[in-house]
Design a protein around this motif. Structure first.
Motif, PDB file in Angstrom:
ATOM      1  N   HIS A 190       0.829  -1.209   0.000  1.00 39.80           N
ATOM      2  CA  HIS A 190       0.000   0.000   0.000  1.00 39.80           C
ATOM      3  C   HIS A 190       0.863   1.258   0.000  1.00 39.80           C
ATOM      4  N   GLY A 191       0.611   2.120  -0.959  1.00 37.22           N
ATOM      5  CA  GLY A 191       1.317   3.392  -1.057  1.00 37.22           C
ATOM      6  C   GLY A 191       2.571   3.353  -1.916  1.00 37.22           C
ATOM      7  N   GLU A 192       3.071   2.168  -2.237  1.00 38.26           N
ATOM      8  CA  GLU A 192       4.256   2.082  -3.094  1.00 38.26           C
ATOM      9  C   GLU A 192       3.876   2.444  -4.529  1.00 38.26           C
ATOM     10  N   PRO A 193       4.801   3.046  -5.255  1.00 39.74           N
ATOM     11  CA  PRO A 193       4.486   3.389  -6.645  1.00 39.74           C
ATOM     12  C   PRO A 193       4.468   2.161  -7.548  1.00 39.74           C
ATOM     13  N   LYS A 194       3.601   2.193  -8.510  1.00 41.99           N
ATOM     14  CA  LYS A 194       3.595   1.272  -9.644  1.00 41.99           C
ATOM     15  C   LYS A 194       3.258   2.168 -10.819  1.00 41.99           C
ATOM     16  N   ASP A 195       2.366   1.839 -11.709  1.00 42.05           N
ATOM     17  CA  ASP A 195       1.951   2.811 -12.731  1.00 42.05           C
ATOM     18  C   ASP A 195       1.229   3.961 -12.044  1.00 42.05           C
TER      19      ASP A 195
END
Length: 60
Positions: A22-27
């Motif tokens: 949760h909260g980590e970047p992806k697209d």
């Protein structure tokens, strides 16, 4: 009934993975609240389709 249990375990694992990221970047970003909403909607639709009727009968 085994298939229903497997399905539930996979849904719980999916929620856990997104909650850990949760909260980590992806697209965009991982969002546990969106995942919970999508999982709840899918499980509700499966329930309304009668998938869990056998499992509920065993629990009662």
């Amino acid at each position: 009934m085994t298939y229903v249990i497997i399905l539930l375990v996979l849904h719980i694992l999916g929620i856990g993975i997104v909650a850990a990221k949760h909260g980590e970047p992806k697209d965009g970003k991982y969002n546990v609240f969106i995942t919970l909403t999508a999982e709840a909607l899918e499980l509700w639709l499966l329930y309304k389709a009668g998938l869990f009727s056998g499992l509920l009968a065993i629990i009662k």
